[in-house]
Design a protein around this motif. Sequence first.
Motif, PDB file in Angstrom:
ATOM      1  N   GLU A  97      -3.942   7.858  -4.814  1.00 62.01           N
ATOM      2  CA  GLU A  97      -3.138   6.659  -5.035  1.00 62.01           C
ATOM      3  C   GLU A  97      -2.528   6.189  -3.728  1.00 62.01           C
ATOM      4  OE1 GLU A  97      -0.105   7.986  -7.708  1.00 62.01           O
ATOM      5  OE2 GLU A  97       1.064   8.987  -6.131  1.00 62.01           O
TER       6      GLU A  97
ATOM      7  N   ARG B  48      -4.035  13.635  -7.146  1.00 59.51           N
ATOM      8  CA  ARG B  48      -3.327  12.500  -6.551  1.00 59.51           C
ATOM      9  C   ARG B  48      -4.267  11.685  -5.672  1.00 59.51           C
ATOM     10  NH1 ARG B  48       2.207  12.146  -2.723  1.00 59.51           N
ATOM     11  NH2 ARG B  48       2.786  10.076  -3.489  1.00 59.51           N
TER      12      ARG B  48
ATOM     13  N   LEU C  49      -9.244   1.358  -3.534  1.00 59.22           N
ATOM     14  CA  LEU C  49      -7.825   1.116  -3.264  1.00 59.22           C
ATOM     15  C   LEU C  49      -7.635   0.346  -1.957  1.00 59.22           C
ATOM     16  CD1 LEU C  49      -6.308   4.581  -4.276  1.00 59.22           C
ATOM     17  CD2 LEU C  49      -5.907   2.396  -5.424  1.00 59.22           C
TER      18      LEU C  49
END
Length: 321
Positions: free
Chosen positions: A284, A282, A317
């Motif tokens: 994100e 994970r 991100l």
Amino acid sequence: MGERVAVIGAGVIGLSVALELAQRGGREIAVLHDQDPLESTSAVAGAVWFPYAAERSAVVDAMLASTLERFMGIATEHPEAGIDLRTGVIVERSPQPDRSWTALVPATEVDAAELPSTLHGTGATGMRTTVPLATMSLYLPWLRRRCEALGVRFERRAVDDVDALAHDFDAVIVAAGARGGTLLGDDASVVPIRGQVVRIEDPGVTEFVVDDENPAGLAYVLPRRDCLVLGGTHEAGATSLEPDPAIEAGILERCAALVPAVAGQRILSRAVGLRPGRERLRVEEVHDRALRTIAAYGHGGSGMTLSWGTAERVASLLAER
């Protein structure tokens, strides 16, 4: 004043993320940690670059390649960091072993006669390769020093409420390992995977051996600058941090079968860590939080192996908005 970013966790993922963000500039970075780097699960890790107990996907393969490239550079340019390129053998016991990792590093199949004698006649094969291996007692402090030199602030602080950080930060990176899902409160899929190791004096072993398909249990012998690391276990759902003498005896027996020279060597220390197991890694953005939040956990047994790829993905991100 730049964007204020908190990184929760001072293991190899948290430190790599903090350093990557600091190197890119324009932000104030703070690492919030309830354990110092040498108290973290990362300090227990075998710390050899190899995709173990993590998902395989195009995204993860790109992160593997990126991390490998970064470690190659560190090994060459920063010998004090404790990253060495070590040659060794990955033992294969399944009839159709997964060799997808050989697309990233050169590897050659070894003759059965070159395998440990205890594997002769078992049908086992193996691949010889050269990959980065970290002496974590050197590498984790090196990462922290590099962070501090770039102005990253370290604060020993237990975080139980991510949203409460909105008072002091604009964004938070959750790199809390096995606590990641609980800390965010929206992910019950993280399973702790207990790993136990024994560290012994090195009688002169220079090559590693990894036998992760051993039916008696995971077995590896990893030469570091300060010791040999012998492992290990893969106990999904187990949470005890106390070394188990019976498990240790099994580790010593399996490792001596792979590398007879380790038998009877003086034990320097023993340790247990909880790997953050998750079906999928994970990394994100997590929406609908009080401050911008990015998850960075679920690396299984590949935290070191995916560390720089994770850091680069987190930085990308953050830059998207």
